[in-house]
Enzyme design. Sequence first.
Site, PDB file in Angstrom:
ATOM      1  N   CYS A 158       1.017  -1.182   0.372  1.00 19.19           N
ATOM      2  CA  CYS A 158       0.027  -0.033  -0.674  1.00 19.19           C
ATOM      3  C   CYS A 158       1.060   0.975   0.144  1.00 19.19           C
ATOM      4  O   CYS A 158       0.211   2.285  -0.736  1.00 19.19           O
ATOM      5  CB  CYS A 158      -0.858   0.232   1.636  1.00 19.19           C
ATOM      6  SG  CYS A 158       0.006  -0.496   2.812  1.00 19.19           S
ATOM      7  N   HIS A 251      -2.447   6.981   3.088  1.00 16.53           N
ATOM      8  CA  HIS A 251      -0.862   7.364   3.196  1.00 16.53           C
ATOM      9  C   HIS A 251      -0.382   8.863   1.804  1.00 16.53           C
ATOM     10  O   HIS A 251      -0.034   8.488   1.731  1.00 16.53           O
ATOM     11  CB  HIS A 251       0.234   5.784   2.743  1.00 16.53           C
ATOM     12  CG  HIS A 251      -0.184   4.795   3.260  1.00 16.53           C
ATOM     13  ND1 HIS A 251      -1.380   4.841   4.699  1.00 16.53           N
ATOM     14  CD2 HIS A 251      -0.138   3.628   2.812  1.00 16.53           C
ATOM     15  CE1 HIS A 251      -1.159   3.580   5.034  1.00 16.53           C
ATOM     16  NE2 HIS A 251      -0.020   2.919   4.631  1.00 16.53           N
TER      17      HIS A 251
END
Length: 361
Positions: A158, A251
């Site tokens: 990710c 993120h």
Amino acid sequence: MDKKLRVGVIGATGYVGQRFISLMENHPWFECVAVCASPRSAGKRYEEAAGSKWKIDRDMPEYVKDYIVYGTDEIEKFCEQVDFVFCAVDMKKDEIKALEEKVAKTETPVVSNNSANRWTDDVPMIIPEINSDHAQLIDSQKKRLGTTRGFIAVKPNCSIQSYVPALTPLRDFGIKQISVCTYQAISGAGKTFADWPEMVGNMIPYIGGEEEKSEKEPLKVWGTFAGDHIELAKNPVISAQCYRVAVQEGHTAAVSVSFEKKPTIDEMKKAWAEFQGEAQKLNLPSAPKQFLQFIDEDNRPQPKLDAYYENGMGVSIGRIREDNIFDYKFTCLSHNTLRGAAGGAMLTAELLTAKGYIQAK
């Protein structure tokens, strides 16, 4: 598509499994018809097995509440119900590899969120906008597995999906070195603040295995198809640091980069604005219309404001400026459980369906 494909979710009670189930609630191509989890959840209604664990920011869809959960110890029976599966299990890597191969050998394709098979030579690790051609590995993999339609495809880590998409359009300028620091949301660990209260107002400067993945996986994504494997990209050199921060979703990556042929800032912005991949050309259902966006405000991108750009499937870039050591530095942001996990796997499954690798049994 005349009839929706029947889909199973392995690891259905976890954070990413919940995302898969939500994303298929109104999906035009896929219908979730079966769920699988650990043997301790087997035989329970999904609502009973997952209700107290439901963590994502959408209500549990009504369609799945009365599904009876299969255990991973009855995987063959589970696979009889579906055309392909998404896999997001919490098990040891060797157990995941064995499970995914077992599923594939039932002639059921696996699109995995797990890391266990990312470095298996003939398993493609795909970001649909960047390396859709790596799907060709499936033909070689099926020969090894002895299958006609069963295979494994994976999505990358990710964290790299916050910055690798932004760097990809710049590779024509010859990227030499990258230094990246990622600030990763707690949902990446399958957590919320309710069950990880020590993260409130906190930062942890370590995520096990994450820095190695961040430094190596881009080289496979940027690699070259070579028949039965991917020749890794020989450059750039990547140095990564990965931190867990007090953010629920999103993120962030602080990127510094140097080039063989230094572009202008305007050339970089133009490359980002014009970049399109196979997902956009095929107009896949989950594909963002504009994959990369540059935001001019000095204080952007921010997880609260920008993580859900293009339904969480786009990547936001900002704060580009010259650097005293590298050529440039800038900030990137992606939604880690959508673009970085379930949504990215969903888009990969759509790509493989469009290319004929996933079909009804």
